[in-house]
Design a protein around this motif. Structure first.
Motif, PDB file in Angstrom:
ATOM      1  N   PRO A  28       0.818  -1.226   0.000  1.00 47.54           N
ATOM      2  CA  PRO A  28       0.000   0.000   0.000  1.00 47.54           C
ATOM      3  C   PRO A  28       0.850   1.274   0.000  1.00 47.54           C
ATOM      4  O   PRO A  28       0.448   2.296  -0.580  1.00 47.54           O
ATOM      5  N   ALA A  29       2.015   1.216   0.645  1.00 48.67           N
ATOM      6  CA  ALA A  29       2.882   2.393   0.654  1.00 48.67           C
ATOM      7  C   ALA A  29       3.362   2.708  -0.769  1.00 48.67           C
ATOM      8  O   ALA A  29       3.460   3.878  -1.164  1.00 48.67           O
ATOM      9  N   MET A  30       3.631   1.668  -1.548  1.00 42.10           N
ATOM     10  CA  MET A  30       4.017   1.867  -2.953  1.00 42.10           C
ATOM     11  C   MET A  30       2.855   2.492  -3.729  1.00 42.10           C
ATOM     12  O   MET A  30       3.044   3.337  -4.591  1.00 42.10           O
ATOM     13  N   LYS A  31       1.659   2.054  -3.409  1.00 38.46           N
ATOM     14  CA  LYS A  31       0.469   2.590  -4.084  1.00 38.46           C
ATOM     15  C   LYS A  31       0.354   4.107  -3.831  1.00 38.46           C
ATOM     16  O   LYS A  31       0.048   4.885  -4.748  1.00 38.46           O
ATOM     17  N   LEU A  32       0.656   4.537  -2.594  1.00 40.22           N
ATOM     18  CA  LEU A  32       0.598   5.974  -2.288  1.00 40.22           C
ATOM     19  C   LEU A  32       1.607   6.742  -3.131  1.00 40.22           C
ATOM     20  O   LEU A  32       1.344   7.865  -3.576  1.00 40.22           O
ATOM     21  N   VAL A  33       2.777   6.151  -3.340  1.00 39.75           N
ATOM     22  CA  VAL A  33       3.802   6.802  -4.171  1.00 39.75           C
ATOM     23  C   VAL A  33       3.267   6.965  -5.601  1.00 39.75           C
ATOM     24  O   VAL A  33       3.375   8.049  -6.201  1.00 39.75           O
ATOM     25  N   ILE A  34       2.678   5.906  -6.105  1.00 37.94           N
ATOM     26  CA  ILE A  34       2.177   5.955  -7.482  1.00 37.94           C
ATOM     27  C   ILE A  34       1.027   6.965  -7.594  1.00 37.94           C
ATOM     28  O   ILE A  34       0.888   7.658  -8.603  1.00 37.94           O
ATOM     29  N   ASP A  35       0.234   7.104  -6.524  1.00 38.27           N
ATOM     30  CA  ASP A  35      -0.818   8.142  -6.513  1.00 38.27           C
ATOM     31  C   ASP A  35      -0.220   9.534  -6.746  1.00 38.27           C
ATOM     32  O   ASP A  35      -0.781  10.341  -7.479  1.00 38.27           O
ATOM     33  N   THR A  36       0.909   9.793  -6.108  1.00 39.26           N
ATOM     34  CA  THR A  36       1.531  11.117  -6.285  1.00 39.26           C
ATOM     35  C   THR A  36       2.076  11.269  -7.702  1.00 39.26           C
ATOM     36  O   THR A  36       2.009  12.359  -8.270  1.00 39.26           O
ATOM     37  N   PHE A  37       2.594  10.191  -8.279  1.00 39.12           N
ATOM     38  CA  PHE A  37       3.088  10.252  -9.670  1.00 39.12           C
ATOM     39  C   PHE A  37       1.941  10.673 -10.589  1.00 39.12           C
ATOM     40  O   PHE A  37       2.072  11.571 -11.411  1.00 39.12           O
ATOM     41  N   GLU A  38       0.830   9.943 -10.417  1.00 41.16           N
ATOM     42  CA  GLU A  38      -0.340  10.188 -11.266  1.00 41.16           C
ATOM     43  C   GLU A  38      -0.824  11.619 -11.114  1.00 41.16           C
ATOM     44  O   GLU A  38      -1.075  12.324 -12.090  1.00 41.16           O
ATOM     45  N   PHE A  39      -0.933  12.024  -9.852  1.00 36.27           N
ATOM     46  CA  PHE A  39      -1.487  13.348  -9.578  1.00 36.27           C
ATOM     47  C   PHE A  39      -0.587  14.446 -10.141  1.00 36.27           C
ATOM     48  O   PHE A  39      -1.060  15.385 -10.790  1.00 36.27           O
TER      49      PHE A  39
END
Lengths: 560, 133
Positions: A217-228
């Protein structure tokens, strides 16, 4: 190719002649100082490097020109002749008011970028009034618990004109949200703001150990910031893939290089899996390396990093945009190399490490203060650290020509050796199923622990020498240096402020937005929009991280 | 034959810097001691309880975050409360010189700064741990 083979053997023959005719008689008379000469990473260094050591290096393929693939000699054709590296001193302590003052002071002294150090409670996603924060508020950095603190931190600092780097990882998406909201309140357009979020969660599990949630899930948060960021803040670097902490934890230069670049590959893979086109997000991935004591090893490391990344992006990911292949990096001198003994000597260590960063083509640089083995930097120590960079830039002439060490037999052979050994590590990690899987198995963690132990033993055997520590010691340390002291009043101040913030806000809105965030996390949606809304309502860092903890759980490190 | 020295290596507070703790733990083990490492993010209560349960002769606190003045005295007093008056407590990490006398007054046996040889720590423990039967 018979022609090349013949040249090789001629070069080897020339080396042999020199060894027999010139070297051997001298060695007979007097042996060398040591049997084995090694780098600080305990890697053996040869007596002499000659053309024979570079026969497997192809100039146009491997070294080439600056600004051209594979960027071994730098990503800018003009090197530092066009623009010097960004002088970005990491700073943060006490209250947001105090750090705001330090930022303004450093800017007045000619610093060209800002870099925020947060305190441990902030790094771990706890508010200043959490029982776990006792004794830690404002100690290792500035305390930020809510948007109100962030507003004070950047008061009078226009975020559309200054680039700010934020060292924050586990709760990075929350601090990014706070930063964006402060920028918006200042009237800045998100599409114009630039800066960097460290946001490298993999190295937290590997080395720095400031985690909150489990790895995936921590990796998912990182990818959220990439997308955003790709969509809304396209000039902002949402990650700085960091080898710095891996090195500080005891890795060798090679391990720092290999694990960091393999972390970078992992983020690219996760981004692609989330549906992001490579050339849209990879150009905004930046890197962060250590500058340790071994001068040439460090320079080779930076040059190898650029070459490996360019090739990986082209060959492994099929990137087309040259910006995806250009590795940009920040460098910080090695905190771990600083000594308590005769602390003024640290000024010299930092200067030499910084010079390695510059000769390696760093894009930005932090120079440590000489008192950092004792405490956070005092004003005077912080100023000398900045002046060190200015002296390198303005007085030494090293910035006059691009990649001045390119073509050195030693540097090129070492760069190649670093590259080859990094690719071996990539193969091992790929075979384990990638970096997330390797970290779950404890592979990089164990490699680093082993290196740390071997280094300590080498120091204690006297094979690695540290001036003032295991040679040239002084029994009675004379001289007293004035240290920065953070008193417990900082916590009281921050707790009171947090209390005021909680009183002033709309409690209903806070509860509502935290619930929205939980839903977004639960459904696997991008969490950034809901995080921004929660921040706007002055939900605190601790509250937001607690909401996410409820969905994701918390990481527990298994014993490795 | 006297029993092996038992040491709890502890990381209190939020500090994640565990390089030193792990190097020391291994060096003490290599020197023939029995070492228990707490892992990260332990509260003073957790550390004191572990020390009691493991019946250790010494607790080595590793702290680099600047929170030593808050956390170390609390660990010492909790150990005393639990009746572990003979348990030696030592600290290693980034500790300003000025703070050392105060820590020692509160019952810390020694403070080791960066650059300390693991051998010095081993010798200190051997010389200062109270012998038990």
């Amino acid at each position: 190719m018979p022609e090349i083979k013949e040249r090789n053997s001629l070069e080897h023959a020339a080396d042999e002649r020199w060894e027999q005719e010139t070297l051997a008689p001298v060695l007979q008379k007097r042996s060398e100082r040591k049997q084995r000469f090694t780098t600080v990473s305990l890697d053996e260094v040869e007596r002499l490097y000659t053309p024979a050591d570079t026969t497997d290096i192809d100039f146009p393929e491997d070294i080439a020109y600056p600004g051209e693939f594979p960027y071994t000699r730098g990503i800018h054709p003009t090197g530092y002749r066009g623009k010097l590296w960004t002088m970005r001193q990491f700073a943060g302590f006490g209250t947001p008011e105090e750090t705001n003052k330090r930022f303004k002071y450093l800017t007045q002294q000619g610093q060209t970028g800002l870099s925020v150090a947060y305190d441990l409670p902030t790094l771990m996603g706890y508010d200043a009034d959490s029982p776990l924060a006792e004794g830690e508020v404002g100690k290792c950095g500035v305390a930020v618990s809510s948007l109100a603190d962030m507003e004070t931190l950047f008061d009078g600092i226009p975020l559309d004109q200054v680039t700010v780097s934020q060292t924050i990882n586990a709760p990075a998406s929350v601090l990014l949200a706070m930063y964006l909201v402060v920028a918006e309140k200042q009237g800045a357009d998100w599409s114009k703001i630039s800066g960097t979020l460290q946001n490298d969660i993999l190295k937290e599990y590997i080395a720095q150990k400031e985690w909150i949630y489990p790895i995936r899930p921590a990796m998912k948060l990182v990818i959220d910031t990439f997308e955003f960021c790709t969509r809304h803040a396209p000039r902002y670097n949402p990650i700085s893939v960091s080898g710095y902490h891996i090195r500080e934890a005891g890795a060798t230069a090679l391990q720092e290089l290999a694990f960091t670049l393999r972390d970078g590959i992992e983020y690219v893979e996760w981004g692609i899996r989330a549906g992001l086109p490579v050339d849209q997000f990879v150009p905004r991935i930046s890197f962060f390396f250590n500058a340790h004591n071994d001068f040439f090893e460090e320079i080779a490391k930076y040059r190898a990093a650029r070459r490996i990344w360019a090739r990986v992006m082209r060959d492994r990911f099929g990137a087309h945009d040259p910006r995806s292949m250009q590795l940009r990096f920040h460098t910080q001198t090695a905190g771990v190399s600083l000594t308590v003994q005769q602390p003024l000597n640290n000024i010299i260590r930092v200067a030499i490490q910084a010079l390695a960063g510059v000769l390696g083509g760093t894009n930005s640089l932090h120079t440590d203060a000489y008192d950092e083995a004792l405490a956070l930097p005092s004003d005077q120590a912080a100023l000398i650290a900045l002046r060190t960079q200015q002296i390198i830039a303005e007085e030494t002439g090293v910035a006059n020509t691009v990649d001045p060490l390119g073509g050195s037999y030693f540097i090129e052979a070492l760069t190649k050796k670093m590259e080859d050994a990094t690719l071996d590590y990539f193969a091992k990690i790929d075979a384990m199923g990638g970096m997330v899987a390797s970290v779950e198995k404890g592979f990089p963690q164990r490699e680093i622990q082993e290196s740390a132990y071997q280094y300590q033993k080498a120091v204690e055997r006297g094979e690695q020498t540290i001036v003032g520590v295991n040679c040239y010691q002084m029994p009675q340390e004379s001289g007293h240096i004035q240290l920065l002291v953070i008193d417990e009043g900082v916590r009281d101040h921050q707790v009171e402020r947090l209390h005021q913030t909680r009183l002033r806000r709309d409690q209903g809105a806070v509860a509502n937005r935290l619930e929205h965030l939980k839903q977004a996390a639960h459904k696997g949606e991008n969490t950034m929009p809901a995080t921004i809304e929660a921040v706007r309502a002055y939900a605190t860092l601790g509250e937001i991280c607690t909401a996410l903890r409820e969905i994701y759980g918390e990481y527990e490190e298994p014993p490795f | 034959m006297s029993r092996k020295i038992r040491v709890l290596v502890a990381k209190p507070g939020l500090d994640g810097h565990d390089r030193g703790a792990k190097v020391i733990a291994r060096a003490l083990r290599d020197a023939g001691m029995e070492v228990i490492y707490t892992g990260l993010r332990q509260t003073p209560e957790m550390i004191a309880t572990a020390a009691l349960q493991e019946d250790v002769d010494a607790v080595g606190i590793s702290i680099l975050s600047g929170a030593h003045n808050t956390l170390c005295p609390r660990i010492v007093s909790l150990l005393r409360e639990k009746g572990m008056d003979d348990c030696l407590v030592i600290v290693g990490g980034i500790i300003p010189q000025e703070d050392i006398p105060h820590l020692k007054e509160l019952g810390i046996g020694a403070v080791f700064l960066p650059g300390t040889s693991t051998e010095d720590i081993i010798v200190f423990l051997r010389e200062n741990v109270r012998p038990r039967n």
